[in-house]
Design a protein around this motif. Sequence first.
Motif, PDB file in Angstrom:
ATOM      1  N   GLY A 196       5.702  11.290   4.861  1.00  0.00           N
ATOM      2  CA  GLY A 196       4.270  11.395   5.076  1.00  0.00           C
ATOM      3  C   GLY A 196       3.470  10.664   4.016  1.00  0.00           C
ATOM      4  N   TYR A 197       2.328  10.136   4.448  1.00  0.00           N
ATOM      5  CA  TYR A 197       1.430   9.454   3.526  1.00  0.00           C
ATOM      6  C   TYR A 197       1.000  10.388   2.401  1.00  0.00           C
ATOM      7  CZ  TYR A 197      -2.789   7.243   1.751  1.00  0.00           C
ATOM      8  OH  TYR A 197      -3.745   6.701   0.927  1.00  0.00           O
ATOM      9  N   GLY A 206       9.713   6.559   5.911  1.00  0.00           N
ATOM     10  CA  GLY A 206       9.749   7.639   6.886  1.00  0.00           C
ATOM     11  C   GLY A 206       9.304   8.973   6.314  1.00  0.00           C
ATOM     12  N   ALA A 230       0.466   3.616   2.115  1.00  0.00           N
ATOM     13  CA  ALA A 230       0.730   3.835   3.541  1.00  0.00           C
ATOM     14  C   ALA A 230       1.964   3.040   3.980  1.00  0.00           C
ATOM     15  CB  ALA A 230      -0.482   3.452   4.377  1.00  0.00           C
ATOM     16  N   PHE A 231       2.096   1.830   3.474  1.00  0.00           N
ATOM     17  CA  PHE A 231       3.259   0.999   3.782  1.00  0.00           C
ATOM     18  C   PHE A 231       4.538   1.677   3.295  1.00  0.00           C
ATOM     19  CE2 PHE A 231       6.289  -2.195   2.264  1.00  0.00           C
ATOM     20  CZ  PHE A 231       6.522  -2.917   3.422  1.00  0.00           C
ATOM     21  N   SER A 285      10.959  -6.434   1.623  1.00  0.00           N
ATOM     22  CA  SER A 285       9.543  -6.773   1.520  1.00  0.00           C
ATOM     23  C   SER A 285       9.259  -7.871   0.508  1.00  0.00           C
ATOM     24  CB  SER A 285       8.751  -5.525   1.112  1.00  0.00           C
ATOM     25  OG  SER A 285       9.035  -4.465   1.969  1.00  0.00           O
ATOM     26  N   ALA A 319       5.049   4.856   2.660  1.00  0.00           N
ATOM     27  CA  ALA A 319       5.282   6.068   3.451  1.00  0.00           C
ATOM     28  C   ALA A 319       5.908   5.721   4.799  1.00  0.00           C
ATOM     29  CB  ALA A 319       3.974   6.824   3.646  1.00  0.00           C
ATOM     30  N   ARG A 320       5.313   4.782   5.483  1.00  0.00           N
ATOM     31  CA  ARG A 320       5.807   4.391   6.808  1.00  0.00           C
ATOM     32  C   ARG A 320       7.239   3.870   6.731  1.00  0.00           C
ATOM     33  NH1 ARG A 320       1.992   1.211   7.824  1.00  0.00           N
ATOM     34  NH2 ARG A 320       2.989  -0.712   7.128  1.00  0.00           N
ATOM     35  N   GLU A 321       7.492   2.986   5.788  1.00  0.00           N
ATOM     36  CA  GLU A 321       8.812   2.369   5.691  1.00  0.00           C
ATOM     37  C   GLU A 321       9.899   3.341   5.233  1.00  0.00           C
ATOM     38  OE1 GLU A 321       9.654  -0.825   6.685  1.00  0.00           O
ATOM     39  OE2 GLU A 321       7.635  -0.753   7.522  1.00  0.00           O
ATOM     40  N   SER A 370       0.849  -1.196   0.000  1.00  0.00           N
ATOM     41  CA  SER A 370       0.000   0.000   0.000  1.00  0.00           C
ATOM     42  C   SER A 370       0.883   1.244   0.000  1.00  0.00           C
ATOM     43  CB  SER A 370      -0.910   0.029   1.230  1.00  0.00           C
ATOM     44  OG  SER A 370      -0.132   0.237   2.406  1.00  0.00           O
TER      45      SER A 370
END
Length: 70
Positions: free
Chosen positions: A21-22, A19, A12-13, A49, A15-17, A10
């Motif tokens: 922002g979404y 670092g 969101a994945f 991943s 963005a999170r990984e 995704s």
Amino acid sequence: MREILERFPSLAFVARELGVGYKSVTKWAERDSIPARFDLDLIALAARSEVALSLEELAMARRLDRDDAA
């Protein structure tokens, strides 16, 4: 470049990984453009991943985007 992002679970994945922002990653998808400074991080994320992505594929996607813009 959107096809590259779609390989991951995704936005969101990603963005999170990475670092970031979404909202930034959604803008990348909308613009069909990923800032080049994230290339190596994307390759590393793909490896962690188990997502198929090589530096060569990323470079070719950049070239195709550049050629389409010309």
